[in-house]
Write an enzyme that holds these catalytic residues in place. Structure first.
Site, PDB file in Angstrom:
ATOM      1  N   ASP A  30     -27.703 -32.069 -28.068  1.00  0.00           N
ATOM      2  CA  ASP A  30     -27.076 -32.932 -27.066  1.00  0.00           C
ATOM      3  C   ASP A  30     -27.175 -32.223 -25.718  1.00  0.00           C
ATOM      4  O   ASP A  30     -26.410 -31.311 -25.418  1.00  0.00           O
ATOM      5  CB  ASP A  30     -25.624 -33.233 -27.434  1.00  0.00           C
ATOM      6  CG  ASP A  30     -24.967 -34.180 -26.418  1.00  0.00           C
ATOM      7  OD1 ASP A  30     -25.630 -34.531 -25.417  1.00  0.00           O
ATOM      8  OD2 ASP A  30     -23.795 -34.555 -26.633  1.00  0.00           O
ATOM      9  N   LYS A  50     -26.596 -37.641 -17.554  1.00  0.00           N
ATOM     10  CA  LYS A  50     -26.121 -37.030 -16.298  1.00  0.00           C
ATOM     11  C   LYS A  50     -27.227 -36.807 -15.246  1.00  0.00           C
ATOM     12  O   LYS A  50     -27.442 -37.673 -14.423  1.00  0.00           O
ATOM     13  CB  LYS A  50     -25.336 -35.759 -16.607  1.00  0.00           C
ATOM     14  CG  LYS A  50     -24.046 -36.103 -17.387  1.00  0.00           C
ATOM     15  CD  LYS A  50     -23.042 -34.976 -17.485  1.00  0.00           C
ATOM     16  CE  LYS A  50     -21.723 -35.478 -18.037  1.00  0.00           C
ATOM     17  NZ  LYS A  50     -21.463 -35.220 -19.429  1.00  0.00           N
ATOM     18  N   PHE A 104     -18.182 -31.516 -27.312  1.00  0.00           N
ATOM     19  CA  PHE A 104     -17.918 -32.808 -26.660  1.00  0.00           C
ATOM     20  C   PHE A 104     -19.206 -33.620 -26.679  1.00  0.00           C
ATOM     21  O   PHE A 104     -20.239 -33.163 -26.196  1.00  0.00           O
ATOM     22  CB  PHE A 104     -17.444 -32.637 -25.216  1.00  0.00           C
ATOM     23  CG  PHE A 104     -17.135 -33.966 -24.568  1.00  0.00           C
ATOM     24  CD1 PHE A 104     -15.876 -34.536 -24.673  1.00  0.00           C
ATOM     25  CD2 PHE A 104     -18.131 -34.672 -23.897  1.00  0.00           C
ATOM     26  CE1 PHE A 104     -15.598 -35.780 -24.110  1.00  0.00           C
ATOM     27  CE2 PHE A 104     -17.860 -35.919 -23.325  1.00  0.00           C
ATOM     28  CZ  PHE A 104     -16.584 -36.466 -23.438  1.00  0.00           C
TER      29      PHE A 104
HETATM   30  C1  LIG Z   1     -20.806 -36.029 -20.551  1.00  0.00           C
HETATM   31  C2  LIG Z   1     -21.316 -35.795 -21.927  1.00  0.00           C
HETATM   32  C3  LIG Z   1     -21.490 -36.858 -22.838  1.00  0.00           C
HETATM   33  C4  LIG Z   1     -21.041 -38.272 -22.529  1.00  0.00           C
HETATM   34  O1  LIG Z   1     -21.721 -38.821 -21.466  1.00  0.00           O
HETATM   35  P1  LIG Z   1     -21.157 -40.155 -20.753  1.00  0.00           P
HETATM   36  O2  LIG Z   1     -22.233 -40.506 -19.771  1.00  0.00           O
HETATM   37  O3  LIG Z   1     -19.855 -39.798 -20.127  1.00  0.00           O
HETATM   38  O4  LIG Z   1     -21.001 -41.167 -21.826  1.00  0.00           O
HETATM   39  C5  LIG Z   1     -22.066 -36.578 -24.071  1.00  0.00           C
HETATM   40  N1  LIG Z   1     -22.424 -35.326 -24.404  1.00  0.00           N
HETATM   41  C6  LIG Z   1     -22.275 -34.286 -23.565  1.00  0.00           C
HETATM   42  C7  LIG Z   1     -22.720 -32.940 -23.977  1.00  0.00           C
HETATM   43  C8  LIG Z   1     -21.694 -34.482 -22.306  1.00  0.00           C
HETATM   44  O5  LIG Z   1     -21.486 -33.444 -21.493  1.00  0.00           O
END
Ligand SMILES: *Cc1c(COP(=O)(O)O)cnc(C)c1O
Length: 385
Positions: A207, A235, A123
């Site tokens: 990521d 986050k 994701f």
């Molecule tokens: C939550 C998440 C995203 C997307 O972040 P948003 O702030 O919702 O756009 C991208 N990569 C990972 C691994 C995530 O957990």
């Protein structure tokens, strides 16, 4: 007027939040292990973050990063202690998906190649570029054609990495898959991935939007002793304020030019103040060590649940923990909310916990007792069928 939300409604009206707890309008307290999709990892309304934001609002709230500010200088100073090894540069954005977008753009520009490799159950976000490297077909299909070409390889499968060749601009990987079901990468997988990408001239993007700060190291890739070429973060890093970042080394920066990217809000003084304060908390309060300790405690306390009939596995890294069920986790999560604990779903079968680092042993005990009740509910649904 109705708010369009694509998340399932949780039927809970929250009126206050502090530390690891939120309260509903009846004064009932909930242990929050959802923390806004993992954002409030330092605890809701951490006093140092709140103070920094209030002070910043009194000084200046918005300004382009084309201008210098005290907030920016302090953020850069604090990030010295936090940045991934070898990454002297940071670009600030507003959300995780934007950070992923930039990393993909940079990979194409720097390598002159087009193709991306991602992993099954990955994701990376919901905007078009990030969505293209996100596994879930249900998220992708209505919006195709997306970025091409993208190839998805099986996660934690070392042999499959042979498919990475000289046409690949970048491989993007979550060191612990989050949304996909809380699945930590194996050591051999991450080390081989680093070797293969380096030998083929493909960039490795870690990521860390979800894994950043919470797994018992500042960055989860540090568990594997590999250095990626770019790191995305989001986050947790703003202590509750919406902000994201891409970290990259000088050799990549040197190949980027004015106009390659831009953002109206990215790196605004409030975001900078939030990041600076959050970095200070990380250092001053031993956040990473506590996440390691409490994560181990949480996993240990949850492990007897492995004996439950519908539990497939209990796993995690630091304060990123999942219980993989043989059934839909929805009813378990619902019962847990009724009993005073907020958790999230991951993948199709996983109850996910993203606890703030301030949780105590008592909180862990309460969470485990509640999870047991949740699992009983899920079990009774199975028996009824
Ligand atoms: C939550 C998440 C995203 C997307 O972040 P948003 O702030 O919702 O756009 C991208 N990569 C990972 C691994 C995530 O957990």
């Amino acid at each position: 007027m109705r708010l369009l939300s694509f998340y399932q409604e949780r039927s809970l009206r929250v009126v206050r939040a502090q530390g690891q707890y939120v309260w509903d309008e009846h004064g009932r307290r909930y242990l929050d292990l959802h923390i806004g999709h993992g954002v409030a990892f330092l605890g809701h309304r951490h006093p140092k973050v709140v103070e920094a934001l209030k002070n910043q609002m009194d000084e200046i709230m918005t300004l382009s990063t084309a201008f210098q500010t005290r907030a920016r200088e302090e953020m850069l100073k604090e990030l010295e202690n936090v940045r991934p090894e070898g990454m002297e540069n940071v670009f600030l954005l507003n959300s995780g998906t934007e950070a992923v977008e930039l990393s993909l753009k940079v990979a194409r520009k720097v390598t002159g190649r087009r193709k991306f490799v991602a992993f099954r159950n990955s994701f990376h976000g919901r905007t078009v570029g990030a969505l293209s490297v996100t596994w879930n077909r249900k998220y992708r299909e209505p919006f195709e054609p997306l970025l091409e070409p993208v190839e998805f390889l099986p996660f934690n499968n070392v042999d499959a990495l042979k498919a990475i060749d000289e046409t690949v601009a970048a491989v993007i990987v979550e060191p612990v898959q989050g949304e996909g079901g809380v699945v930590p990468a194996t050591d051999e997988f991450m080390k081989t991935l680093r070797e293969v990408t380096r030998s083929k001239g493909a960039l490795l993007i870690a990521d860390e939007v979800q894994t950043g700060w919470r797994t018992g190291k500042i960055w989860a890739h540090q568990h594997f002793n590999v250095n990626p070429d770019m790191v995305t973060a989001g986050k947790a890093i703003g202590g509750g304020f919406p902000v994201s970042a891409v970290f990259l080394p000088d050799w990549i920066r040197e190949r980027l030019d004015e106009g390659d990217h831009g953002t109206t809000y990215g790196g605004n003084p409030l975001a900078a103040a939030a990041v600076a304060a959050s970095c200070r908390v990380l250092k001053e309060e031993g956040v990473v060590e506590k996440a390691e300790l409490m994560g181990r405690e949480f996993l240990r306390a949850l492990s007897p649940l492995k004996e439950r009939r519908i539990v497939r596995e209990v796993r995690g890294l630091g304060l990123m923990v999942g219980i993989d069920l043989k059934v839909n986790p929805g009813p378990a999560i619902k019962t847990m909310q009724d009993e005073g604990v907020l958790a999230l779903k991951a993948g199709t079968t996983v109850v996910r916990f993203l606890p703030p680092y301030v949780i105590t042993k008592e909180d862990v005990e309460f969470a485990v007792a509640t999870t047991n009740k949740g699992i009983s509910t899920a079990e009774s649904k199975v028996s009824a069928n």
